[in-house]
Motif scaffolding. Structure first.
Motif, PDB file in Angstrom:
ATOM      1  N   GLN A 261       0.769  -0.815  -0.219  1.00 16.99           N
ATOM      2  CA  GLN A 261      -0.040   0.134   0.170  1.00 16.99           C
ATOM      3  C   GLN A 261       1.109   1.099   0.208  1.00 16.99           C
ATOM      4  OE1 GLN A 261      -1.337  -1.543   3.843  1.00 16.99           O
ATOM      5  NE2 GLN A 261      -1.488   0.941   4.199  1.00 16.99           N
TER       6      GLN A 261
ATOM      7  N   THR B  42      -8.864  -2.447   1.316  1.00 12.60           N
ATOM      8  CA  THR B  42      -8.782  -3.533   1.145  1.00 12.60           C
ATOM      9  C   THR B  42      -9.508  -4.082   2.203  1.00 12.60           C
ATOM     10  OG1 THR B  42      -7.012  -4.331   1.063  1.00 12.60           O
ATOM     11  CG2 THR B  42      -8.196  -3.717  -0.899  1.00 12.60           C
TER      12      THR B  42
ATOM     13  N   VAL C  73     -12.881  -5.871   3.043  1.00 10.70           N
ATOM     14  CA  VAL C  73     -13.433  -7.236   3.370  1.00 10.70           C
ATOM     15  C   VAL C  73     -14.123  -7.257   5.265  1.00 10.70           C
ATOM     16  CG1 VAL C  73     -10.921  -8.127   1.866  1.00 10.70           C
ATOM     17  CG2 VAL C  73     -10.528  -7.617   4.814  1.00 10.70           C
TER      18      VAL C  73
ATOM     19  N   ARG D  44     -16.826  -9.389   6.609  1.00 13.27           N
ATOM     20  CA  ARG D  44     -17.259 -10.065   7.630  1.00 13.27           C
ATOM     21  C   ARG D  44     -18.698 -10.033   8.054  1.00 13.27           C
ATOM     22  NH1 ARG D  44     -11.703  -9.771   7.835  1.00 13.27           N
ATOM     23  NH2 ARG D  44     -11.345  -8.289   9.889  1.00 13.27           N
TER      24      ARG D  44
ATOM     25  N   GLY E 295      -0.288  -8.152   9.205  1.00 17.72           N
ATOM     26  CA  GLY E 295      -1.321  -7.750   8.217  1.00 17.72           C
ATOM     27  C   GLY E 295      -2.779  -7.684   8.752  1.00 17.72           C
ATOM     28  N   ALA E 296      -2.904  -7.113   9.833  1.00 18.88           N
ATOM     29  CA  ALA E 296      -4.142  -7.511  10.619  1.00 18.88           C
ATOM     30  C   ALA E 296      -5.773  -6.938  10.312  1.00 18.88           C
ATOM     31  CB  ALA E 296      -3.917  -7.282  12.188  1.00 18.88           C
ATOM     32  N   GLY E 297      -5.083  -5.851   9.662  1.00 24.08           N
ATOM     33  CA  GLY E 297      -6.115  -4.578   9.251  1.00 24.08           C
ATOM     34  C   GLY E 297      -7.177  -4.608  10.559  1.00 24.08           C
TER      35      GLY E 297
ATOM     36  N   ASP F 239       0.861  -4.486  11.890  1.00 25.97           N
ATOM     37  CA  ASP F 239      -0.109  -4.787  10.556  1.00 25.97           C
ATOM     38  C   ASP F 239       0.912  -2.700  10.017  1.00 25.97           C
ATOM     39  OD1 ASP F 239      -1.826  -3.554   8.210  1.00 25.97           O
ATOM     40  OD2 ASP F 239      -3.173  -3.981   8.901  1.00 25.97           O
ATOM     41  N   HIS F 240       1.059  -2.734   8.657  1.00 27.45           N
ATOM     42  CA  HIS F 240       1.193  -1.039   8.072  1.00 27.45           C
ATOM     43  C   HIS F 240       0.872  -0.220   8.996  1.00 27.45           C
ATOM     44  CE1 HIS F 240       1.887   2.203   5.554  1.00 27.45           C
ATOM     45  NE2 HIS F 240       2.917   1.356   4.565  1.00 27.45           N
TER      46      HIS F 240
ATOM     47  N   THR G 145      -2.146   2.049   8.393  1.00 28.05           N
ATOM     48  CA  THR G 145      -3.576   0.691   8.680  1.00 28.05           C
ATOM     49  C   THR G 145      -4.148   0.590   9.585  1.00 28.05           C
ATOM     50  OG1 THR G 145      -3.339  -0.352   6.853  1.00 28.05           O
ATOM     51  CG2 THR G 145      -5.018  -1.332   8.147  1.00 28.05           C
TER      52      THR G 145
ATOM     53  N   CYS H 106       4.631  -2.805  11.590  1.00 32.45           N
ATOM     54  CA  CYS H 106       5.490  -3.219  10.054  1.00 32.45           C
ATOM     55  C   CYS H 106       5.046  -2.906   9.198  1.00 32.45           C
ATOM     56  CB  CYS H 106       6.033  -4.713  11.089  1.00 32.45           C
ATOM     57  SG  CYS H 106       7.266  -5.790  10.081  1.00 32.45           S
ATOM     58  N   ASP H 107       6.326  -2.667   8.235  1.00 32.26           N
ATOM     59  CA  ASP H 107       5.997  -2.018   6.750  1.00 32.26           C
ATOM     60  C   ASP H 107       6.230  -3.920   5.947  1.00 32.26           C
ATOM     61  OD1 ASP H 107       6.026  -2.294   3.852  1.00 32.26           O
ATOM     62  OD2 ASP H 107       6.610   0.362   4.716  1.00 32.26           O
ATOM     63  N   PHE H 108       5.978  -4.778   5.655  1.00 33.81           N
ATOM     64  CA  PHE H 108       7.030  -5.173   5.670  1.00 33.81           C
ATOM     65  C   PHE H 108       7.866  -5.458   4.044  1.00 33.81           C
ATOM     66  CE2 PHE H 108       2.467  -8.026   6.950  1.00 33.81           C
ATOM     67  CZ  PHE H 108       2.502  -8.301   7.225  1.00 33.81           C
TER      68      PHE H 108
ATOM     69  N   GLU I  40      -3.256 -13.136   6.321  1.00 39.87           N
ATOM     70  CA  GLU I  40      -4.517 -13.348   5.829  1.00 39.87           C
ATOM     71  C   GLU I  40      -5.016 -12.333   4.546  1.00 39.87           C
ATOM     72  OE1 GLU I  40      -8.455 -13.439   8.873  1.00 39.87           O
ATOM     73  OE2 GLU I  40      -9.932 -13.889   6.923  1.00 39.87           O
ATOM     74  N   GLY I  41      -4.652 -12.728   3.555  1.00 41.57           N
ATOM     75  CA  GLY I  41      -5.081 -11.399   2.579  1.00 41.57           C
ATOM     76  C   GLY I  41      -4.058 -10.620   2.715  1.00 41.57           C
ATOM     77  N   VAL I  42      -2.944 -11.029   2.869  1.00 41.33           N
ATOM     78  CA  VAL I  42      -2.074  -9.910   2.569  1.00 41.33           C
ATOM     79  C   VAL I  42      -0.787  -9.941   1.602  1.00 41.33           C
ATOM     80  CG1 VAL I  42      -0.117  -8.790   3.670  1.00 41.33           C
ATOM     81  CG2 VAL I  42      -2.287  -9.434   4.807  1.00 41.33           C
TER      82      VAL I  42
HETATM   83  C1  LIG Z   1      -6.585  -6.798   2.349  1.00 42.85           C
HETATM   84  S1  LIG Z   1      -6.157  -6.894   3.939  1.00 42.85           S
HETATM   85  C2  LIG Z   1      -6.622  -7.791   5.190  1.00 42.85           C
HETATM   86  C3  LIG Z   1      -6.875  -7.375   6.059  1.00 42.85           C
HETATM   87  C4  LIG Z   1      -7.395  -8.129   7.081  1.00 42.85           C
HETATM   88  N1  LIG Z   1      -5.482  -9.603   7.701  1.00 42.85           N
HETATM   89  C5  LIG Z   1      -8.083  -9.271   6.943  1.00 42.85           C
HETATM   90  O1  LIG Z   1      -7.808 -10.265   5.897  1.00 42.85           O
HETATM   91  O2  LIG Z   1      -9.319  -8.804   7.235  1.00 42.85           O
HETATM   92  C6  LIG Z   1      -4.510  -6.577   3.151  1.00 42.85           C
HETATM   93  C7  LIG Z   1      -3.510  -5.711   4.770  1.00 42.85           C
HETATM   94  O3  LIG Z   1      -2.163  -6.303   4.494  1.00 42.85           O
HETATM   95  C8  LIG Z   1      -1.623  -4.895   5.589  1.00 42.85           C
HETATM   96  N2  LIG Z   1      -0.494  -4.745   4.204  1.00 42.85           N
HETATM   97  C9  LIG Z   1      -0.466  -4.663   3.189  1.00 42.85           C
HETATM   98  N3  LIG Z   1       0.902  -3.968   2.531  1.00 42.85           N
HETATM   99  C10 LIG Z   1       1.592  -4.321   3.949  1.00 42.85           C
HETATM  100  C11 LIG Z   1       2.281  -3.686   3.825  1.00 42.85           C
HETATM  101  N4  LIG Z   1       3.846  -3.887   3.637  1.00 42.85           N
HETATM  102  N5  LIG Z   1       3.452  -4.202   5.770  1.00 42.85           N
HETATM  103  C12 LIG Z   1       2.339  -4.484   6.802  1.00 42.85           C
HETATM  104  N6  LIG Z   1       0.905  -4.821   6.228  1.00 42.85           N
HETATM  105  C13 LIG Z   1       0.775  -4.359   4.658  1.00 42.85           C
HETATM  106  C14 LIG Z   1      -2.228  -3.623   5.095  1.00 42.85           C
HETATM  107  O4  LIG Z   1      -2.132  -3.037   5.977  1.00 42.85           O
HETATM  108  C15 LIG Z   1      -4.227  -4.292   5.465  1.00 42.85           C
HETATM  109  O5  LIG Z   1      -4.254  -4.759   6.908  1.00 42.85           O
END
Ligand SMILES: C[S@@+](CC[C@H](N)C(=O)[O-])C[C@H]1O[C@@H](n2cnc3c(N)ncnc32)[C@H](O)[C@@H]1O
Length: 283
Positions: free
Chosen positions: A2, A10, A14, A18, A87-89, A108-109, A112, A136-138, A163-165
């Motif tokens: 992101q 996103t 999601v 839910r 990437g908990a969102g 998570d980023h 977010t 954390c930025d992956f 999940e979803g990351v």
């Molecule tokens: C589709 S959402 C999924 C969120 C959550 N896991 C869920 O299933 O509801 C994508 C997630 O990936 C994280 N993300 C994307 N790029 C990232 C990065 N470079 N570092 C850390 N998190 C990242 C976003 O912040 C977001 O929380």
């Protein structure tokens, strides 16, 4: 991946899915917080995608239900006391699936995570202290170092849910993060993540709904970047020695009791990985 300063859209979308599942007549899970967390803006994001790709709701519901089940197994049968959500969102497992003696870490980023914490603070009754929050930025940072700074114990096993990351990260970031997890976690730990196939990411699928989905998340500022048809080589390179991959048709058959080809679940998978063979059979 992101934008540097923008909270994930996103993730909000999601979360709204839910909420939709939680309102269903026979839901696969119930997330009592999702509707308020997603808000009208999250619901609008989900409604737009729903019109383009109707199977999305079931896909996400299966993912949540299956990963919820892993939490129960890890805690109850493997005595895992650390659950890490990468990437908990707007994930609410820490509140929905609390277990005495178990610590949740939400990684998570930073953008977010800040947006989520602001929404949680405005949510009456939400147990904000149920998780430890780790920024954390992956693409740039090592999740293990960040986790240890917040009290994560690398000598104890963990269940890591990513999940979803993965589809939103560069391949370099997926590889670096997976390698770091394999090397840095206690070997009894299990990492679960979902991934999508290359055709979806590259836009070479013959299916118009696939194209629409890919384009939509791109417009939200979170383009799909990483896809794999066979995840085993990457997991092996990362250092995992036990890997399972299952597809969403299998999950639907088990959790819904049917196989419906038109659901278009051919590109979605969940992988489970560990350095050692887990002491119990995994679903
Ligand atoms: C589709 S959402 C999924 C969120 C959550 N896991 C869920 O299933 O509801 C994508 C997630 O990936 C994280 N993300 C994307 N790029 C990232 C990065 N470079 N570092 C850390 N998190 C990242 C976003 O912040 C977001 O929380």
């Amino acid at each position: 991946m992101q934008a540097e300063s923008a909270a994930s859209q996103t993730a909000l979308m999601v979360c709204a899915y839910r909420a939709r599942e939680s309102r269903a007549a026979r839901p696969l899970f119930v997330d009592p917080w999702a509707e308020a967390l997603a808000g009208a803006d999250g619901e609008a994001l989900a409604a737009r995608l729903e019109a383009q790709f109707p199977p999305m709701g079931l896909w996400l519901a299966l993912r949540v239900a299956y990963l919820d089940r892993l939490v129960g197994l890890a805690v109850d049968r493997l005595s895992v006391r650390q659950v890490v959500i990468l990437g908990a969102g707007y994930d609410t497992r820490a509140a929905r699936l609390p277990r005495s003696g178990t610590t949740y870490f939400e990684v998570d980023h930073p953008a977010t995570q800040a947006a989520k914490r602001a929404r949680l603070a405005a949510l009456p009754g939400y147990p904000v202290d149920a998780a430890r929050y780790v920024a954390c930025d992956f693409e740039r940072q090592d999740p293990i170092t960040q986790l240890v700074d917040r009290g994560f114990d690398v000598r104890e096993p963990a269940l890591v849910i990513w999940e979803g990351v993965v589809p939103y990260l560069t391949e370099a970031a997926v590889r670096a993060t997976a390698t770091r997890l394999a090397a840095g976690l206690d070997p009894r730990s299990v990492v679960a993540f979902d991934f999508v196939g290359k055709k979806l990411v590259e836009g070479s699928s013959a299916n118009t709904a696939d194209h629409a989905t890919r384009q939509y998340v791109g417009e939200l500022g979170e383009p799909l970047r990483f896809g794999a048809n066979d995840i085993l080589p990457l997991c092996a390179d990362a250092g995992f020695r036990w890997v399972r991959s299952l597809d969403f048709n299998q999950l639907a058959l088990e959790l819904c009791g049917d196989y419906v080809r038109d659901r278009q679940f051919r590109f979605q998978h969940i992988a489970l990985c560990s350095r050692t063979t887990p002491a119990i059979g995994w679903p």
